[in-house]
Design a protein around this motif. Sequence first.
Motif, PDB file in Angstrom:
ATOM      1  N   SER A 265       0.773  -1.292   0.072  1.00 19.53           N
ATOM      2  CA  SER A 265      -0.110  -0.001  -0.016  1.00 19.53           C
ATOM      3  C   SER A 265       0.936   1.235  -0.152  1.00 19.53           C
ATOM      4  N   ALA A 266       0.465   2.403  -0.903  1.00 20.99           N
ATOM      5  CA  ALA A 266       1.178   3.449  -0.852  1.00 20.99           C
ATOM      6  C   ALA A 266       1.225   4.293   0.077  1.00 20.99           C
ATOM      7  N   ASP A 267       0.287   4.064   0.924  1.00 21.32           N
ATOM      8  CA  ASP A 267       0.696   5.015   2.264  1.00 21.32           C
ATOM      9  C   ASP A 267       0.903   4.187   3.638  1.00 21.32           C
ATOM     10  N   ALA A 268       1.727   3.284   3.468  1.00 16.94           N
ATOM     11  CA  ALA A 268       1.971   2.218   4.537  1.00 16.94           C
ATOM     12  C   ALA A 268       2.726   3.129   5.410  1.00 16.94           C
ATOM     13  N   PRO A 269       2.497   2.741   6.935  1.00 15.54           N
ATOM     14  CA  PRO A 269       2.977   3.572   8.033  1.00 15.54           C
ATOM     15  C   PRO A 269       4.638   3.578   7.904  1.00 15.54           C
ATOM     16  N   ALA A 270       5.275   2.837   7.595  1.00 14.58           N
ATOM     17  CA  ALA A 270       6.846   2.828   7.433  1.00 14.58           C
ATOM     18  C   ALA A 270       7.348   3.797   6.408  1.00 14.58           C
ATOM     19  N   PHE A 271       6.599   4.005   5.523  1.00 18.28           N
ATOM     20  CA  PHE A 271       7.023   5.036   4.201  1.00 18.28           C
ATOM     21  C   PHE A 271       7.279   6.280   4.746  1.00 18.28           C
ATOM     22  N   ARG A 272       6.586   6.687   6.018  1.00 21.14           N
ATOM     23  CA  ARG A 272       6.899   8.140   6.788  1.00 21.14           C
ATOM     24  C   ARG A 272       8.239   8.198   7.253  1.00 21.14           C
ATOM     25  N   VAL A 273       8.878   7.094   7.592  1.00 26.20           N
ATOM     26  CA  VAL A 273       9.971   7.227   8.128  1.00 26.20           C
ATOM     27  C   VAL A 273      11.415   6.622   7.533  1.00 26.20           C
ATOM     28  N   CYS A 274      11.124   5.606   6.469  1.00 24.01           N
ATOM     29  CA  CYS A 274      12.138   4.999   5.762  1.00 24.01           C
ATOM     30  C   CYS A 274      12.741   5.926   4.914  1.00 24.01           C
ATOM     31  N   ASP A 275      13.851   5.759   4.316  1.00 23.38           N
ATOM     32  CA  ASP A 275      14.499   6.655   3.299  1.00 23.38           C
ATOM     33  C   ASP A 275      14.106   6.608   2.120  1.00 23.38           C
ATOM     34  N   GLU A 276      13.750   5.049   1.787  1.00 22.42           N
ATOM     35  CA  GLU A 276      13.163   4.662   0.500  1.00 22.42           C
ATOM     36  C   GLU A 276      12.245   3.895   0.400  1.00 22.42           C
ATOM     37  N   HIS A 277      11.263   3.771  -0.571  1.00 20.38           N
ATOM     38  CA  HIS A 277      10.573   2.503  -0.626  1.00 20.38           C
ATOM     39  C   HIS A 277       9.742   2.002  -1.854  1.00 20.38           C
ATOM     40  N   ILE A 278       9.396   0.979  -1.746  1.00 19.73           N
ATOM     41  CA  ILE A 278       8.996   0.321  -2.941  1.00 19.73           C
ATOM     42  C   ILE A 278       7.526   0.047  -2.694  1.00 19.73           C
ATOM     43  N   VAL A 279       6.712   0.218  -3.891  1.00 24.15           N
ATOM     44  CA  VAL A 279       5.391  -0.038  -3.520  1.00 24.15           C
ATOM     45  C   VAL A 279       5.004  -1.353  -4.395  1.00 24.15           C
ATOM     46  N   ALA A 280       5.007  -2.606  -3.581  1.00 20.59           N
ATOM     47  CA  ALA A 280       4.757  -3.700  -4.558  1.00 20.59           C
ATOM     48  C   ALA A 280       4.188  -4.741  -3.809  1.00 20.59           C
ATOM     49  N   ALA A 281       3.538  -6.071  -4.112  1.00 24.20           N
ATOM     50  CA  ALA A 281       3.151  -7.056  -3.551  1.00 24.20           C
ATOM     51  C   ALA A 281       4.033  -7.775  -2.982  1.00 24.20           C
ATOM     52  N   PHE A 282       3.552  -8.505  -1.982  1.00 23.52           N
ATOM     53  CA  PHE A 282       4.522  -9.491  -1.233  1.00 23.52           C
ATOM     54  C   PHE A 282       5.080 -10.743  -2.032  1.00 23.52           C
ATOM     55  N   ASP A 283       4.393 -10.915  -3.023  1.00 25.21           N
ATOM     56  CA  ASP A 283       5.000 -12.196  -4.052  1.00 25.21           C
ATOM     57  C   ASP A 283       5.222 -11.490  -5.372  1.00 25.21           C
ATOM     58  N   ASP A 284       5.725 -10.223  -5.568  1.00 27.29           N
ATOM     59  CA  ASP A 284       6.369  -9.544  -6.640  1.00 27.29           C
ATOM     60  C   ASP A 284       7.767  -9.984  -6.727  1.00 27.29           C
ATOM     61  N   ALA A 285       8.184 -10.942  -7.178  1.00 33.21           N
ATOM     62  CA  ALA A 285       9.720 -11.344  -7.045  1.00 33.21           C
ATOM     63  C   ALA A 285      10.371 -10.191  -7.662  1.00 33.21           C
ATOM     64  N   THR A 286      10.292  -9.642  -8.645  1.00 37.47           N
ATOM     65  CA  THR A 286      11.007  -8.670  -9.457  1.00 37.47           C
ATOM     66  C   THR A 286      11.173  -7.376  -8.241  1.00 37.47           C
ATOM     67  N   ALA A 287      10.116  -6.912  -7.825  1.00 33.01           N
ATOM     68  CA  ALA A 287      10.188  -5.892  -7.056  1.00 33.01           C
ATOM     69  C   ALA A 287      11.076  -6.509  -5.473  1.00 33.01           C
ATOM     70  N   LEU A 288      10.884  -7.449  -5.084  1.00 29.93           N
ATOM     71  CA  LEU A 288      11.612  -7.826  -3.853  1.00 29.93           C
ATOM     72  C   LEU A 288      13.079  -8.325  -4.084  1.00 29.93           C
ATOM     73  N   GLU A 289      13.414  -8.444  -5.235  1.00 27.64           N
ATOM     74  CA  GLU A 289      14.802  -8.437  -5.788  1.00 27.64           C
ATOM     75  C   GLU A 289      15.591  -7.104  -5.644  1.00 27.64           C
ATOM     76  N   GLU A 290      14.581  -6.143  -6.543  1.00 32.17           N
ATOM     77  CA  GLU A 290      15.039  -4.737  -6.430  1.00 32.17           C
ATOM     78  C   GLU A 290      15.314  -4.322  -4.913  1.00 32.17           C
ATOM     79  N   LEU A 291      14.456  -4.704  -4.161  1.00 39.55           N
ATOM     80  CA  LEU A 291      14.729  -4.274  -2.440  1.00 39.55           C
ATOM     81  C   LEU A 291      15.927  -4.913  -1.955  1.00 39.55           C
ATOM     82  N   CYS A 292      16.234  -6.307  -2.237  1.00 38.01           N
ATOM     83  CA  CYS A 292      17.400  -6.742  -1.989  1.00 38.01           C
ATOM     84  C   CYS A 292      18.874  -6.252  -2.616  1.00 38.01           C
TER      85      CYS A 292
END
Length: 375
Positions: free
Chosen positions: A33-60
């Motif tokens: 979700s684009a307005d997830a609580p942690a997005f207010r304090v983390c330095d960067e964020h990615i909006v994606a589903a938890f089973d989105d392998a490409t986005a999770l790889e990007e996070l890693c």
Amino acid sequence: MKTIGIIGGGQLGLMIAEQAAVLGHRSICLDPSADAPAFRVCDEHIVAAFDDATALEELCRRSDVVTYEFENVPGEVIIPLTEKYNIPQGYRPLYDSQDRVREKRNAAANGLRVPRFADVLGEESLRRGIAEVGYPCVFKTRTLGYDGHGQVVLRGEEDIAKTQPYWQTPAILEQFVPFDYEASIVMVCDGERIIHFPVGQNIHRDGILDLSIVPAPRMSDAVRNEMVRSSEEFMRRCGYTGILAIEYFVRGDEIYFNEMAPRPHNSGHYTIEGCDTNQFRELCRYLTGEELHEPHLVAPTVMKNILGEDLAEAERIAVETGGGTDSRSSRPEPGTYVHIYGKSVSKPKRKMGHITYVGMDMAEYDRLWRDRFVK
Ligand code: AMP
């Protein structure tokens, strides 16, 4: 300075990101979700589903080390990532906790007492399970259950029909434990040393944590020592590192495993101001390879969970007490600390915040605060 990647941007992700910053690290968080609580304090964020392998790889790719606050990341997505990137807790503790039957078998196999249980699917096997486990018992879906969702207490034949909506769903039937009280422990292991936070007593309402009281008022030293000893032994035998929370039922001198979570735990939120270091900070120390600090209780503490129905009152209390919503204070002292997670939609039973009362016991909480909240 390291970058900590966090899978999940709810309140746990928010508080991990806050403590990462206290220790001088960066954080990047992934959440659908684009307005997830942690997005207010983390330095960067990615909006994606938890089973989105490409986005999770990007996070890693963008992180030095990755952790999860969301327990149901699918194995097929996270396993390949654990082979390529630094996710030091790995998949194993998630695998062991994602399914209630597997979780209880694993607990029993590694030295913990568990309630009698049977795995069931459909009415016929439910009836066989009841014959094994006996009344009263609790029916729960095996996966994706939390905070009492998908649970039915069976006291007799007449309650069987209540489980009908779940007859297509793999489930567990557990002995109902007539516990004296519930308790939990949070531990962090760096591979050699295990630290644990003071054991709290927990009161649930409608299957959702309502209060944590520390030290656990009804717990004898013998039970506390046994809980710490057997929890640490369990963690070592399983070979887990990182953070692990275990919830127990206590009946007399006997402690029964209920469930575990390889992430910070709601019952450990009191540690932010109630201890001289907290569950989120020690997780970050583990992740970044810093030495763990042994936690000490600052003063008796009560933590009240704030669900949607109590949000407006909690906001009033924040104004009254000057209890800011900042979890980052590094010098806790007695007082009232209001945390509002900043979720955009408030609903009854949704966790919207918590209040930590440091320097307060249960009797004083009952006298000063209990009536302020919805019963
Ligand atoms: P759970 O989601 O399994 O932690 O269940 C939520 C709450 O329901 C627990 O914290 C207990 O208060 C209650 N509960 C769950 N399982 C049992 C059980 N086997 N015996 C008694 N109470 C239970």
